[in-house]
Design an enzyme around this catalytic site. Structure first.
Site, short mmCIF file in Angstrom:
data_model
loop_
_atom_site.label_atom_id
_atom_site.label_comp_id
_atom_site.label_asym_id
_atom_site.label_seq_id
_atom_site.Cartn_x
_atom_site.Cartn_y
_atom_site.Cartn_z
N LEU A 182 22.09 -52.35 -11.44
CA LEU A 182 21.60 -51.28 -11.71
C LEU A 182 21.07 -51.15 -13.21
O LEU A 182 21.73 -51.63 -14.34
CB LEU A 182 22.43 -50.24 -11.62
N ILE A 183 20.06 -50.37 -13.62
CA ILE A 183 19.72 -50.46 -15.08
C ILE A 183 20.00 -49.02 -15.50
O ILE A 183 20.20 -47.95 -14.85
CB ILE A 183 18.09 -50.67 -15.21
N ASN A 210 10.12 -51.72 -9.17
CA ASN A 210 10.85 -52.51 -8.20
C ASN A 210 10.43 -52.68 -6.94
O ASN A 210 9.38 -51.82 -6.26
CB ASN A 210 12.30 -51.66 -8.03
N HIS A 245 11.72 -53.27 -2.78
CA HIS A 245 12.93 -53.15 -2.08
C HIS A 245 12.32 -53.40 -0.69
O HIS A 245 11.61 -52.91 0.07
CB HIS A 245 13.34 -51.86 -2.07
N GLU A 254 6.15 -58.02 1.02
CA GLU A 254 6.55 -57.92 -0.31
C GLU A 254 5.73 -58.80 -1.32
O GLU A 254 5.08 -58.08 -1.86
CB GLU A 254 7.87 -58.45 -0.66
C1 GRF Z 1 13.59 -59.31 -2.12
O1 GRF Z 1 13.78 -59.07 -0.82
C2 GRF Z 1 13.40 -57.93 -2.80
O2 GRF Z 1 12.89 -56.93 -2.11
C3 GRF Z 1 14.59 -57.55 -2.98
O3 GRF Z 1 15.40 -58.85 -3.54
C4 GRF Z 1 14.69 -59.85 -2.88
C5 GRF Z 1 14.29 -60.85 -3.80
O4 GRF Z 1 13.72 -61.99 -3.32
N1 GRF Z 1 15.00 -56.62 -4.13
P1 GRF Z 1 13.25 -63.06 -4.55
O5 GRF Z 1 14.23 -63.26 -5.73
O6 GRF Z 1 11.95 -62.38 -5.10
O7 GRF Z 1 12.50 -64.19 -3.58
#
Ligand code: GRF
Length: 201
Positions: free
Chosen positions: A93-94, A108, A110, A175
């Site tokens: 957490l920041i 971020n 998620h 992502e």
């Molecule tokens: C990802 O699933 C991201 O959503 C979460 O942590 C994971 C990080 O994966 N916060 P990486 O280190 O970018 O491969």
């Protein structure tokens, strides 16, 4: 304007890699100016270092008070010229020290459709809850846990025989797609926060 991006990462750094690939492909007008990690073994550090990006392991044990750690992070990021901060799998957490150093400029990613399943093991939470769809969320960071204004989301199905790993892999693909997209909108100055909502102009 070219985004001068600082990155905090704790692990394998595949999202960092997606950002670097998008920059290389001309899809993202950004420069990663520094990568910092709380984990010495973070693959993210190696990925950055191999491209000549300053990459630093900052041991949390050297800073027993969390705000002191974050103040040091802010100092390093500023000295590298960062004007925005990406949390790419950063498992801490920041504090306000960082929030105030980059007001409205921390993003971020998620692995769930927030506000569902914040925190750790979001994919397992989704499976355990029995949802039919999950996904990922790119959002601005505020003082809460995965609670800031949402920029982009992507949806994936949850299949009956999914386990945490298979669902995580399906989500991760998305992502890698929406994170550079959101950052590009930020680089273009098209994101405006209005209360809880992010307006994409
Ligand atoms: C990802 O699933 C991201 O959503 C979460 O942590 C994971 C990080 O994966 N916060 P990486 O280190 O970018 O491969």
């Amino acid at each position: 304007m070219t985004l001068k991006l600082g990155v905090l990462a704790s692990g394998r750094g595949s999202n960092l890699q997606a950002v670097l690939d998008a920059i290389d492909a001309g899809r993202l007008d950004a420069q990663v100016v520094m990568v910092l990690s709380n984990r010495q073994d973070a693959l993210a550090l190696e990925r950055a270092a191999s491209r000549g990006i300053p990459s630093i392991y900052l041991p949390p044990s050297d800073y027993p008070q969390r705000p002191d750690y974050d103040r040091k992070l802010a100092e390093l990021l500023k000295s590298a010229g960062a004007d925005a901060l990406l949390l790419a799998g950063y498992m801490r957490l920041i504090t306000t020290e960082l929030l105030e150093a980059f007001p409205g400029r921390i993003i971020n990613i998620h692995p769930a459709l927030l506000p569902a399943f914040p925190g750790l093991h979001a994919q397992r939470q989704a499976i355990d809850h029995g949802v039919r769809f999950s996904g990922c969320t790119v959002h601005f960071v505020d003082e809460g846990l995965d609670s800031g204004p949402i920029i982009l989301q992507a949806v994936v199905p949850v299949l009956i025989d999914d386990n945490e790993d298979t669902l995580a892999a399906r989500i991760l693909k998305e992502e890698h797609r929406i994170l550079p997209e959101a950052l590009q909108r930020m680089a273009e100055g098209r994101l405006r926060i209005e209360g809880r909502r992010v307006i994409i102009e």
